[in-house]
Design an enzyme around this catalytic site. Structure first.
Site, short mmCIF file in Angstrom:
data_model
loop_
_atom_site.label_atom_id
_atom_site.label_comp_id
_atom_site.label_asym_id
_atom_site.label_seq_id
_atom_site.Cartn_x
_atom_site.Cartn_y
_atom_site.Cartn_z
N CYS A 181 0.82 -1.22 0.00
CA CYS A 181 0.00 0.00 0.00
C CYS A 181 0.86 1.27 0.00
O CYS A 181 2.00 1.25 0.45
CB CYS A 181 -0.89 0.03 1.23
SG CYS A 181 -1.88 -1.42 1.42
N ARG A 211 4.94 0.29 -6.01
CA ARG A 211 4.93 -0.58 -4.83
C ARG A 211 3.97 -1.75 -5.01
O ARG A 211 4.04 -2.72 -4.26
CB ARG A 211 4.53 0.23 -3.59
CG ARG A 211 5.52 1.31 -3.23
CD ARG A 211 4.96 2.20 -2.14
NE ARG A 211 4.73 1.47 -0.92
CZ ARG A 211 5.63 1.31 0.05
NH1 ARG A 211 6.81 1.84 -0.09
NH2 ARG A 211 5.35 0.62 1.12
N TRP A 252 -3.17 -2.59 -1.49
CA TRP A 252 -2.82 -3.96 -1.89
C TRP A 252 -3.59 -4.85 -0.93
O TRP A 252 -3.31 -4.86 0.27
CB TRP A 252 -1.31 -4.15 -1.76
CG TRP A 252 -0.78 -5.42 -2.34
CD1 TRP A 252 -0.40 -5.64 -3.65
CD2 TRP A 252 -0.51 -6.65 -1.64
NE1 TRP A 252 0.07 -6.92 -3.81
CE2 TRP A 252 0.01 -7.57 -2.60
CE3 TRP A 252 -0.67 -7.07 -0.33
CZ2 TRP A 252 0.38 -8.87 -2.26
CZ3 TRP A 252 -0.31 -8.38 0.00
CH2 TRP A 252 0.22 -9.26 -0.96
N ASN A 309 -1.73 1.97 6.14
CA ASN A 309 -0.86 0.86 5.67
C ASN A 309 -0.60 -0.03 6.87
O ASN A 309 -0.42 0.46 7.98
CB ASN A 309 0.50 1.39 5.21
CG ASN A 309 0.42 2.04 3.85
OD1 ASN A 309 -0.65 2.12 3.26
ND2 ASN A 309 1.56 2.52 3.36
N GLY A 310 -0.53 -1.34 6.64
CA GLY A 310 -0.25 -2.26 7.74
C GLY A 310 -1.48 -3.11 8.04
O GLY A 310 -2.40 -3.22 7.21
N GLU A 345 19.34 -16.32 -8.90
CA GLU A 345 18.86 -14.96 -9.11
C GLU A 345 18.33 -14.80 -10.54
O GLU A 345 17.29 -14.17 -10.77
CB GLU A 345 19.97 -13.94 -8.79
CG GLU A 345 19.64 -12.50 -9.06
CD GLU A 345 18.39 -11.98 -8.35
OE1 GLU A 345 17.85 -12.67 -7.48
OE2 GLU A 345 17.95 -10.87 -8.71
N LYS A 399 14.50 -13.71 -11.56
CA LYS A 399 14.20 -12.57 -12.43
C LYS A 399 13.29 -12.99 -13.56
O LYS A 399 12.30 -12.32 -13.87
CB LYS A 399 15.48 -11.97 -13.03
CG LYS A 399 16.33 -11.06 -12.22
CD LYS A 399 15.74 -9.76 -11.76
CE LYS A 399 14.94 -9.93 -10.49
NZ LYS A 399 15.66 -9.76 -9.25
N GLU A 436 9.63 -13.86 -12.26
CA GLU A 436 8.75 -12.81 -11.77
C GLU A 436 8.27 -11.86 -12.86
O GLU A 436 7.17 -11.34 -12.78
CB GLU A 436 9.33 -12.06 -10.56
CG GLU A 436 10.49 -11.16 -10.81
CD GLU A 436 11.01 -10.48 -9.54
OE1 GLU A 436 10.21 -10.09 -8.69
OE2 GLU A 436 12.23 -10.34 -9.40
N HIS A 461 20.64 -36.29 -9.92
CA HIS A 461 20.03 -37.02 -8.80
C HIS A 461 18.50 -36.93 -8.82
O HIS A 461 17.86 -37.04 -7.78
CB HIS A 461 20.60 -36.50 -7.47
CG HIS A 461 22.07 -36.74 -7.36
ND1 HIS A 461 22.62 -37.99 -7.20
CD2 HIS A 461 23.12 -35.89 -7.45
CE1 HIS A 461 23.94 -37.90 -7.17
NE2 HIS A 461 24.28 -36.62 -7.33
N LYS A 507 6.41 -4.21 -4.40
CA LYS A 507 7.82 -3.85 -4.26
C LYS A 507 8.32 -4.08 -2.84
O LYS A 507 9.43 -4.55 -2.64
CB LYS A 507 8.02 -2.39 -4.67
CG LYS A 507 9.47 -1.91 -4.62
CD LYS A 507 10.31 -2.63 -5.65
CE LYS A 507 11.77 -2.26 -5.60
NZ LYS A 507 12.62 -3.23 -6.32
C1 AGP Z 1 13.18 -9.05 -6.30
O1 AGP Z 1 13.21 -9.01 -7.67
C2 AGP Z 1 11.92 -9.42 -5.73
N1 AGP Z 1 10.88 -8.59 -6.17
C3 AGP Z 1 11.85 -9.83 -4.27
O2 AGP Z 1 12.35 -11.12 -4.22
C4 AGP Z 1 12.60 -8.98 -3.20
O3 AGP Z 1 13.97 -9.09 -3.39
C5 AGP Z 1 12.19 -9.46 -1.80
O4 AGP Z 1 10.82 -9.26 -1.62
C6 AGP Z 1 12.95 -8.79 -0.71
O5 AGP Z 1 12.78 -7.41 -0.72
P1 AGP Z 1 13.70 -6.45 0.10
O6 AGP Z 1 15.07 -6.51 -0.48
O7 AGP Z 1 13.08 -5.10 -0.04
O8 AGP Z 1 13.68 -6.95 1.50
#
Ligand code: AGP
Length: 607
Positions: free
Chosen positions: A2, A27, A73, A99-100, A480, A484, A487, A503, A602
């Site tokens: 949010c 976000r 959100w 928010n929260g 990683e 990427k 997502e 395995h 985000k």
């Molecule tokens: C990264 O591409 C992702 N969107 C996600 O995994 C992110 O890294 C994770 O939510 C942790 O976020 P932060 O680094 O803000 O703690």
């Protein structure tokens, strides 16, 4: 997740609120709304993108100069107009954005609000209704009475129709920033919403009440005592949150990596020595640490997997890397000789924060690596290392990831030196390699290389399943790369330790499962090559990512991507960049929503 904005001034609030909300879209959200104070409260909300709200407000003449806005959100109740914020009290005196999570909202409903007809399924509406119910003309007392009942975490901004010159804001374990202007003031959950108007900011503490008026801001502590706020200058400018000609934020942020490296190196290297003025560690302290626990989520966790090798190899400290949401439930063995490193771009991730708190409760010192000044993780840690990568708007983390890596290299060198376990030559050579990083990263992003990567990505247009493989630090980078791709392109991608494939998972390898194989690290090159041959024997198409000069590989695989050769130790920081770009071009080719992928936010502020 949010986003919150608030404005009070002499200009029409509507446009400023909508602009602020647009800056917080990154976000992740599913509905939006604003409330302004004309003769009475005017509230407009809309499910879906902010554009829907803008359309609804297009022909509405609103001259109010005070208002609040929100992007939601969904947590309690599905995305809908009714569940979108702001929420109002039944007597229409209060509008609230939040928010929260209010954890005890059902209990509060039962205890105090049985006679109220609720308009939404949200926890937030309880706050608005309680304010309406308890209000006796004394706003401050009413707010304090309601806050005392709330359990959970929140940032709240409250607008009361009896007070056309005041917004009240407060926080508990959620971000809140106040923007200081001239004759106008701003409230937001995140700095990008303010940058177009002011760079003078106040970060209130938990439990403080902020009275935001046109002519100034007053902050009172939980006992009602006025406290002098510290005004901080934000170093980012408004352009930092614009796309600057790039089609997507993600592409812009990938290209910003060399400069982010330069900035960190400039701030952390003096005469070839790594220094951290903000840490007061001495040799004795550094030698005392017997273990490091890295806690983080998602991409930040992946950075820790590289960090583990770097800390162990250089500083000779055993390292465990853990997904933050798993950490505390495992009851890890921690003591005061353990250093917990919490890594979080946003500094708001609830799981990482909880893991940090677990470390503190066991007497560990906690070091935070974060990109966001004064974020929750930064506030709670004993030591903070700011990544200074500039705002990262795209949900897919790129420059934050590589700066997390670089930060861990610098820390490891620093610790290795204090622990007297690195030779002067090794120290100097590593520092030299790091200083070359920006220009090598730039080489990867030369126009002809970008074209090659975009072409390679075309191969994955119709792919449903894809594997990344590698060993050691290559495997960490493969993880990683696969996150990427998943997502932003929605292709199912899995990263596997190359030696582990045989395995079980090798059963899935066919001519329909392309493989991206990282064979960058010299130590494991031959072994990875053997694993690649096993994959080729099952007819999968393989793209190999290797260092310039790698031998035999072109005879084994379908395509080879050569990376400029640096020392193996620092190669991970380079080898992830083409994987970021392949994910980007694949997602673009498939027409995906790159900067705001479906279902994702985000910063993830719920556990
Ligand atoms: C990264 O591409 C992702 N969107 C996600 O995994 C992110 O890294 C994770 O939510 C942790 O976020 P932060 O680094 O803000 O703690």
């Amino acid at each position: 997740m949010c986003g919150i904005v608030g404005f009070i001034g002499v200009r029409p609030a509507k446009d400023i609120l909508l602009d602020g909300l647009a800056k917080l879209e990154y976000r992740g959200y599913d509905s939006a709304g604003i409330a302004v104070l004309e003769d009475g409260l005017e509230v407009e909300k809309s499910v879906g993108k902010l554009a829907n709200l803008v359309e609804k407000l297009k022909d509405k003449e609103l001259n109010a100069t005070i208002g609040i806005g929100h992007t939601r959100w969904a947590t309690h109740g599905k995305p809908s107009d009714a569940n979108a914020h702001p929420h109002t009290s039944a007597n229409k005196k209060f509008a609230v954005v939040h928010n929260g999570i209010i954890e005890n909202y059902l209990q509060l409903k039962e205890d105090y609000l049985n006679d109220v007809c609720f308009q939404s399924e949200t926890d937030t509406e309880v706050v608005a209704q309680l304010l309406g119910k308890f209000y006796d003309g004394n706003l401050e007392e009413t707010v304090r009475r309601v806050l005392a009942l709330l359990k959970g975490s929140y940032t709240l901004v409250i607008l009361c129709s009896d007070y056309p010159d005041l917004l009240i804001a407060c926080r508990k374990a959620n971000p809140l920033v106040l923007g200081v202007g001239e004759g106008e003031n701003f409230i937001a959950s995140d700095v990008p919403a303010l940058l177009a108007y002011t760079r003078n900011c106040i970060y209130p503490n938990d439990g403080e009440l902020c009275f935001v008026k046109r002519e100034g801001i007053t902050i009172k502590d939980s006992e009602g005592k006025i406290i002098e706020p510290k005004i901080k200058q934000i170093l980012w400018n408004a352009e930092a949150v614009e796309k600057n000609g790039y089609e997507h934020y993600m592409l812009k942020e990938i290209h910003e990596q060399p400069d982010a490296f330069r900035r960190m190196l400039k701030n952390r290297l003096k005469d070839g020595k790594v220094y951290f003025e903000e840490f007061t560690w001495n040799k004795e302290q550094a030698k005392k640490w017997r273990k490091i626990h890295i806690v983080a989520c998602g991409t930040a966790y992946h950075s820790g997997l590289v960090g583990r090798t770097v800390f162990e190899k250089l500083a000779k400290i055993p390292v465990e890397v853990e997904i933050a949401s798993e950490f505390r439930y495992r009851e890890p063995m921690l003591d005061e000789d353990t250093l917990v490193i919490a890594i979080s771009q946003s500094g708001e991730t609830a799981d990482t924060k909880a893991a940090l708190e677990e470390g503190k409760s066991k007497g560990c010192k906690v070091l935070a690596l974060t990109n966001v000044v004064d974020s929750a993780v930064a506030r709670e840690a004993d030591y903070v290392f700011y990544l200074q990568a500039g705002p990262e708007i795209s949900v897919a983390s790129t420059k934050a990831y590589t700066t997390m890596l670089l930060a861990q290299y610098l820390l490891a060198i620093y610790l290795a030196d204090l622990r007297e376990c690195i030779s002067q030559d090794a120290y100097a050579s590593l520092v030299h390699q790091l200083t070359l990083l920006p220009q090598y990263a730039e080489k990867i992003m030369l126009e002809e290389n970008l074209k090659q990567l975009a072409k390679l990505a075309e191969e994955y247009h119709d792919t449903e399943n894809l594997f990344f493989v590698g060993r050691g630090m290559d495997w960490a980078i493969a993880l990683e790369g696969s996150l990427k791709l998943k997502e932003i392109s929605y292709i199912h991608a899995e990263a596997y330790a190359a030696g582990e494939l045989k395995h079980g998972t090798l059963a899935l390898i066919t001519d329909k499962t392309p493989v991206i194989a990282l064979a960058v690290q010299g130590k494991t090159y031959d072994k990875t090559l053997s694993n690649i041959k096993e994959i080729k024997a099952r007819d999968a198409k393989v793209l190999a990512v290797v260092k310039e000069g790698a031998e035999q590989i072109d005879k084994v695989v379908d395509k080879v991507l050569y990376l400029p050769a640096m020392d193996d130790m620092v190669m991970p920081i380079l080898s992830v960049i083409p994987l970021q770009l392949i994910a980007y071009y694949t997602a673009k080719d498939r027409g995906c929503s790159i900067d705001q992928p479906r279902n994702l936010a985000k910063s993830v502020t719920v556990e």
